[in-house]
Design an enzyme around this catalytic site. Structure first.
Site, PDB file in Angstrom:
ATOM      1  N   CYS A   1      14.462  24.925  12.515  1.00 49.18           N
ATOM      2  CA  CYS A   1      14.293  23.438  13.839  1.00 49.18           C
ATOM      3  C   CYS A   1      15.128  22.626  13.017  1.00 49.18           C
ATOM      4  CB  CYS A   1      13.072  23.325  13.979  1.00 49.18           C
ATOM      5  SG  CYS A   1      12.872  21.614  15.310  1.00 49.18           S
TER       6      CYS A   1
ATOM      7  N   CYS B   1      13.874  19.106  12.793  1.00 44.29           N
ATOM      8  CA  CYS B   1      12.420  19.276  11.497  1.00 44.29           C
ATOM      9  C   CYS B   1      12.810  18.860  10.801  1.00 44.29           C
ATOM     10  CB  CYS B   1      11.430  20.065  11.952  1.00 44.29           C
ATOM     11  SG  CYS B   1      10.895  20.375  13.962  1.00 44.29           S
TER      12      CYS B   1
END
Length: 157
Positions: A82, A85
């Site tokens: 991600c 993230c």
């Protein structure tokens, strides 16, 4: 010719709309207040939403050796793939530097901990959940800056 055409259209429209109720016959229901008291089902679901499932099953109120009473935990759900993230990680590092041992950050990789992600209804990444006394204070399902997290945490310290 125009008069005959107008008369035909009027007669056809009369037969087409003969089953439509007149506006006078229509009864309006009284306007209900959008703010109503919670019924027993609403209270149940609200209680279920606010309570957090335990990370580890134990008879004491400890997570990873830390007492949960009057302690703020930040659960950070992420994945290695991600992109958002990867941006959120340094923001949490800033948060750790600011608060030290007052706030405990638990990083949970959803690829390795699918059960915990399902229990916490993780639908988007990164997800940050702030908990105090087993009650959810805030849940963010997007990138959050350290300043936003700091302001939320300071309200509850």
């Amino acid at each position: 010719m125009k008069h005959i055409l107008a008369l035909v259209v009027f007669i056809i429209s009369f037969f087409c709309f003969k089953d439509v109720n007149c506006i006078k016959d229509f009864q309006l229901s009284p306007i209900e207040s959008p703010l109503t008291a919670l019924n027993k089902y609403d209270k149940f679901f609200l209680r279920m939403y606010n309570k957090m499932p335990r990370l580890e099953q134990s008879s004491t109120d400890y997570i990873n050796g830390i007492n949960m009473k009057n302690t703020i935990f930040v659960l950070y759900f992420y994945a290695k793939w991600c992109h958002a993230c990867k941006l959120q990680g340094p923001e949490l590092d800033k948060l750790e530097k600011n608060f030290g041992k007052k706030v405990h950050i638990i990083r949970i990789d959803i690829d390795n901990n699918e059960e915990i992600a399902k229990k916490n209804f993780i639908k988007a990444l990164p997800t940050t959940i702030i908990i105090k006394n087993k009650v959810i204070l805030a849940k963010n399902e997007h990138f959050v800056t350290s300043n936003e997290l700091t302001s939320t945490i300071r309200k509850h310290l």
